[in-house]
Design a protein around this motif. Structure first.
Motif, PDB file in Angstrom:
ATOM      1  N   THR A  82       0.928  -1.205  -0.094  1.00  0.00           N
ATOM      2  CA  THR A  82       0.086  -0.004   0.015  1.00  0.00           C
ATOM      3  C   THR A  82       0.883   1.299   0.080  1.00  0.00           C
ATOM      4  O   THR A  82       0.293   2.425  -0.011  1.00  0.00           O
ATOM      5  CB  THR A  82      -0.868   0.146   1.056  1.00  0.00           C
ATOM      6  OG1 THR A  82      -0.097   0.036   2.354  1.00  0.00           O
ATOM      7  CG2 THR A  82      -1.655  -1.225   1.394  1.00  0.00           C
ATOM      8  N   CYS A  83       2.156   1.093   0.006  1.00  0.00           N
ATOM      9  CA  CYS A  83       3.257   2.207   0.096  1.00  0.00           C
ATOM     10  C   CYS A  83       3.118   3.092  -1.320  1.00  0.00           C
ATOM     11  O   CYS A  83       3.051   2.220  -2.325  1.00  0.00           O
ATOM     12  CB  CYS A  83       4.448   1.886   0.517  1.00  0.00           C
ATOM     13  SG  CYS A  83       4.621   1.448   2.205  1.00  0.00           S
ATOM     14  N   LEU A  84       3.337   4.232  -1.355  1.00  0.00           N
ATOM     15  CA  LEU A  84       3.058   4.881  -2.582  1.00  0.00           C
ATOM     16  C   LEU A  84       4.502   5.729  -2.748  1.00  0.00           C
ATOM     17  O   LEU A  84       4.976   6.276  -1.673  1.00  0.00           O
ATOM     18  CB  LEU A  84       1.914   5.738  -3.024  1.00  0.00           C
ATOM     19  CG  LEU A  84       0.544   5.326  -2.923  1.00  0.00           C
ATOM     20  CD1 LEU A  84      -0.408   6.318  -2.740  1.00  0.00           C
ATOM     21  CD2 LEU A  84       0.469   4.268  -3.911  1.00  0.00           C
ATOM     22  N   LEU A  85       5.083   6.080  -3.867  1.00  0.00           N
ATOM     23  CA  LEU A  85       5.890   7.087  -4.058  1.00  0.00           C
ATOM     24  C   LEU A  85       5.601   7.981  -5.192  1.00  0.00           C
ATOM     25  O   LEU A  85       5.407   7.630  -6.360  1.00  0.00           O
ATOM     26  CB  LEU A  85       7.201   5.997  -4.569  1.00  0.00           C
ATOM     27  CG  LEU A  85       8.616   7.088  -4.651  1.00  0.00           C
ATOM     28  CD1 LEU A  85       9.017   7.482  -3.173  1.00  0.00           C
ATOM     29  CD2 LEU A  85       9.848   6.236  -5.494  1.00  0.00           C
ATOM     30  N   VAL A  86       5.117   9.062  -4.928  1.00  0.00           N
ATOM     31  CA  VAL A  86       4.606  10.023  -5.644  1.00  0.00           C
ATOM     32  C   VAL A  86       5.717  11.116  -6.053  1.00  0.00           C
ATOM     33  O   VAL A  86       6.201  11.803  -5.397  1.00  0.00           O
ATOM     34  CB  VAL A  86       3.510  10.941  -4.782  1.00  0.00           C
ATOM     35  CG1 VAL A  86       2.869  12.123  -5.736  1.00  0.00           C
ATOM     36  CG2 VAL A  86       2.391   9.992  -4.195  1.00  0.00           C
ATOM     37  N   PRO A  87       5.800  11.110  -7.423  1.00  0.00           N
ATOM     38  CA  PRO A  87       7.175  11.933  -7.805  1.00  0.00           C
ATOM     39  C   PRO A  87       6.415  13.412  -8.430  1.00  0.00           C
ATOM     40  O   PRO A  87       5.200  13.612  -8.739  1.00  0.00           O
ATOM     41  CB  PRO A  87       7.560  11.341  -9.156  1.00  0.00           C
ATOM     42  CG  PRO A  87       6.315  10.459  -9.673  1.00  0.00           C
ATOM     43  CD  PRO A  87       5.500  10.157  -8.408  1.00  0.00           C
ATOM     44  N   ASP A  88       7.383  14.311  -8.408  1.00  0.00           N
ATOM     45  CA  ASP A  88       6.764  15.531  -9.288  1.00  0.00           C
ATOM     46  C   ASP A  88       6.552  15.602 -10.796  1.00  0.00           C
ATOM     47  O   ASP A  88       5.998  16.170 -11.508  1.00  0.00           O
ATOM     48  CB  ASP A  88       7.872  16.504  -8.943  1.00  0.00           C
ATOM     49  CG  ASP A  88       9.205  16.632  -9.456  1.00  0.00           C
ATOM     50  OD1 ASP A  88       9.570  15.226  -9.830  1.00  0.00           O
ATOM     51  OD2 ASP A  88      10.032  17.308  -9.458  1.00  0.00           O
ATOM     52  N   VAL A  89       7.252  14.515 -11.213  1.00  0.00           N
ATOM     53  CA  VAL A  89       7.221  14.088 -12.550  1.00  0.00           C
ATOM     54  C   VAL A  89       7.083  12.696 -12.887  1.00  0.00           C
ATOM     55  O   VAL A  89       7.746  11.878 -12.376  1.00  0.00           O
ATOM     56  CB  VAL A  89       8.779  14.458 -13.539  1.00  0.00           C
ATOM     57  CG1 VAL A  89       8.599  14.126 -15.091  1.00  0.00           C
ATOM     58  CG2 VAL A  89       8.915  16.005 -13.579  1.00  0.00           C
ATOM     59  N   GLY A  90       6.065  12.231 -13.857  1.00  0.00           N
ATOM     60  CA  GLY A  90       5.874  10.694 -14.072  1.00  0.00           C
ATOM     61  C   GLY A  90       4.907  10.242 -13.135  1.00  0.00           C
ATOM     62  O   GLY A  90       4.214  10.967 -12.184  1.00  0.00           O
ATOM     63  N   PRO A  91       4.234   9.055 -13.414  1.00  0.00           N
ATOM     64  CA  PRO A  91       3.332   8.479 -12.746  1.00  0.00           C
ATOM     65  C   PRO A  91       3.511   7.935 -11.270  1.00  0.00           C
ATOM     66  O   PRO A  91       4.649   7.908 -10.804  1.00  0.00           O
ATOM     67  CB  PRO A  91       2.890   6.971 -13.449  1.00  0.00           C
ATOM     68  CG  PRO A  91       4.222   6.836 -13.747  1.00  0.00           C
ATOM     69  CD  PRO A  91       4.899   8.118 -14.146  1.00  0.00           C
ATOM     70  N   VAL A  92       2.287   8.012 -10.304  1.00  0.00           N
ATOM     71  CA  VAL A  92       2.787   7.710  -9.014  1.00  0.00           C
ATOM     72  C   VAL A  92       2.956   6.199  -8.966  1.00  0.00           C
ATOM     73  O   VAL A  92       2.354   5.178  -9.841  1.00  0.00           O
ATOM     74  CB  VAL A  92       1.546   7.657  -8.164  1.00  0.00           C
ATOM     75  CG1 VAL A  92       1.412   7.298  -6.917  1.00  0.00           C
ATOM     76  CG2 VAL A  92       1.133   9.427  -8.116  1.00  0.00           C
ATOM     77  N   SER A  93       3.819   5.468  -8.148  1.00  0.00           N
ATOM     78  CA  SER A  93       4.299   4.203  -8.199  1.00  0.00           C
ATOM     79  C   SER A  93       3.891   3.494  -6.850  1.00  0.00           C
ATOM     80  O   SER A  93       4.143   3.963  -5.805  1.00  0.00           O
ATOM     81  CB  SER A  93       5.937   4.074  -8.293  1.00  0.00           C
ATOM     82  OG  SER A  93       6.375   4.683  -9.550  1.00  0.00           O
ATOM     83  N   LEU A  94       3.117   2.593  -6.948  1.00  0.00           N
ATOM     84  CA  LEU A  94       3.091   1.550  -5.760  1.00  0.00           C
ATOM     85  C   LEU A  94       4.186   0.668  -5.563  1.00  0.00           C
ATOM     86  O   LEU A  94       4.950   0.296  -6.536  1.00  0.00           O
ATOM     87  CB  LEU A  94       1.546   0.550  -6.225  1.00  0.00           C
ATOM     88  CG  LEU A  94       0.292   1.068  -6.365  1.00  0.00           C
ATOM     89  CD1 LEU A  94      -0.616  -0.214  -6.910  1.00  0.00           C
ATOM     90  CD2 LEU A  94      -0.037   1.175  -4.849  1.00  0.00           C
ATOM     91  N   ALA A  95       4.362   0.362  -4.429  1.00  0.00           N
ATOM     92  CA  ALA A  95       5.421  -0.215  -4.129  1.00  0.00           C
ATOM     93  C   ALA A  95       5.369  -1.757  -4.503  1.00  0.00           C
ATOM     94  O   ALA A  95       4.227  -2.317  -4.822  1.00  0.00           O
ATOM     95  CB  ALA A  95       5.556  -0.445  -2.441  1.00  0.00           C
ATOM     96  N   ILE A  96       6.404  -2.326  -4.867  1.00  0.00           N
ATOM     97  CA  ILE A  96       6.468  -3.765  -5.394  1.00  0.00           C
ATOM     98  C   ILE A  96       5.916  -4.652  -4.386  1.00  0.00           C
ATOM     99  O   ILE A  96       6.472  -4.733  -3.328  1.00  0.00           O
ATOM    100  CB  ILE A  96       7.814  -4.050  -6.035  1.00  0.00           C
ATOM    101  CG1 ILE A  96       8.042  -2.909  -7.159  1.00  0.00           C
ATOM    102  CG2 ILE A  96       7.766  -5.537  -6.645  1.00  0.00           C
ATOM    103  CD1 ILE A  96       9.642  -3.140  -7.634  1.00  0.00           C
ATOM    104  N   ASP A  97       4.716  -5.305  -4.521  1.00  0.00           N
ATOM    105  CA  ASP A  97       4.520  -6.642  -3.801  1.00  0.00           C
ATOM    106  C   ASP A  97       5.258  -7.757  -3.766  1.00  0.00           C
ATOM    107  O   ASP A  97       5.602  -8.399  -4.677  1.00  0.00           O
ATOM    108  CB  ASP A  97       3.089  -6.530  -4.387  1.00  0.00           C
ATOM    109  CG  ASP A  97       2.087  -7.725  -3.169  1.00  0.00           C
ATOM    110  OD1 ASP A  97       2.927  -8.369  -2.158  1.00  0.00           O
ATOM    111  OD2 ASP A  97       1.039  -7.799  -3.235  1.00  0.00           O
TER     112      ASP A  97
END
Length: 249
Positions: A82-97
């Motif tokens: 459920t962790c997210l990495l939200v960048p200023d450029v590009g898509p939001v990434s879900l943590a790899i399960d």
């Protein structure tokens, strides 16, 4: 032959033109403390305390160290997916399960083994009957690992003490070796199956007084200059901003 040589040469040229970059992430907030060079940022809400630090980057992944502590009186489950990495450029990434990554790796291993067996039978069928047994049992599979050997040869990881993912007593957490050296003088990278088994944070129950520690992995994004590491624990939102520096040697 010439067209094939041209294609190979073109592929080499393209790969050589791919930029090789080194990335480093720094927390925007003042670190709460340092650990082996890592800058640890923390946040605490009600009965949950979270600590995050940038750990490393492989050619395809960004890796963070994560700690989630239960300071309440009831156990709760934590899912790192459920962790997210939200960048200023590009898509939001879900943590790899980790569970899906392990499943896909195991399926790929079996598919490769099936392909090897198929080619072994094709090769054997092309030989005279008197040599079939010898070829399929020895030369026909020369240089290939037997079924399951890729698992068995690396099982030493699973019995190594002090691996980097664990649920430990919060009082003794300072003594826990998060960056333990488990095997072959190095921690396996995310491309290695045993990273996900023994080092990545996995779905777990955290009881009162316990702390889950381990690594969370996201796809790498070299175009972003800033990220926000977001996670939700017990319906509480935690956000940790980081700045990314990209070096082009």
């Amino acid at each position: 032959m010439k067209p094939l040589f041209t294609l190979v040469l073109l592929a080499l040229l393209i790969s050589s033109c791919t930029p090789l970059r080194v990335v480093r992430l720094e927390p925007d907030a003042e670190p709460d403390h340092y650990r082996y060079g890592e800058k640890i940022v923390t946040d605490e809400q009600a009965d949950v305390a979270v600590a995050v630090s940038y750990y490393d980057a492989s050619p395809n992944y960004i890796v963070f160290n994560l700690e989630v502590e239960n300071k309440g009186t009831e156990p709760f489950n934590f899912d790192p997916a459920t962790c997210l990495l939200v960048p200023d450029v590009g898509p939001v990434s879900l943590a790899i399960d980790p569970e899906m990554e392990l499943l896909s790796m195991d399926i790929q291993t079996i598919q490769q083994e099936k392909t090897r067996r198929t080619w072994g039978w094709i090769g054997a069928g092309a030989l005279v009957a008197g040599t079939v047994v010898a070829i399929t049992s020895d030369a026909g599979l020369e240089g290939l690992d037997p079924v399951g050997s890729s698992f068995a040869s690396e099982l030493a990881f699973s019995v190594t003490e002090n691996l980097a993912f664990a649920v430990v007593n919060a009082q003794a957490a300072s003594d826990f070796r998060r960056n333990a050296i488990p095997y072959a003088d190095e921690i396996p990278v995310p491309e290695n199956r045993f990273f996900w088994l023994d080092h990545a944070v996995r779905y777990t129950t955290i009881r009162p007084g316990e702390k889950a520690v381990g690594k969370v992995v996201f796809p790498r994004n070299d175009e972003a200059a800033a990220f926000s590491f977001n996670l939700e624990v017990q319906e509480k939102d935690f956000r940790f901003p980081f700045s990314q520096r990209v070096y082009k040697p």
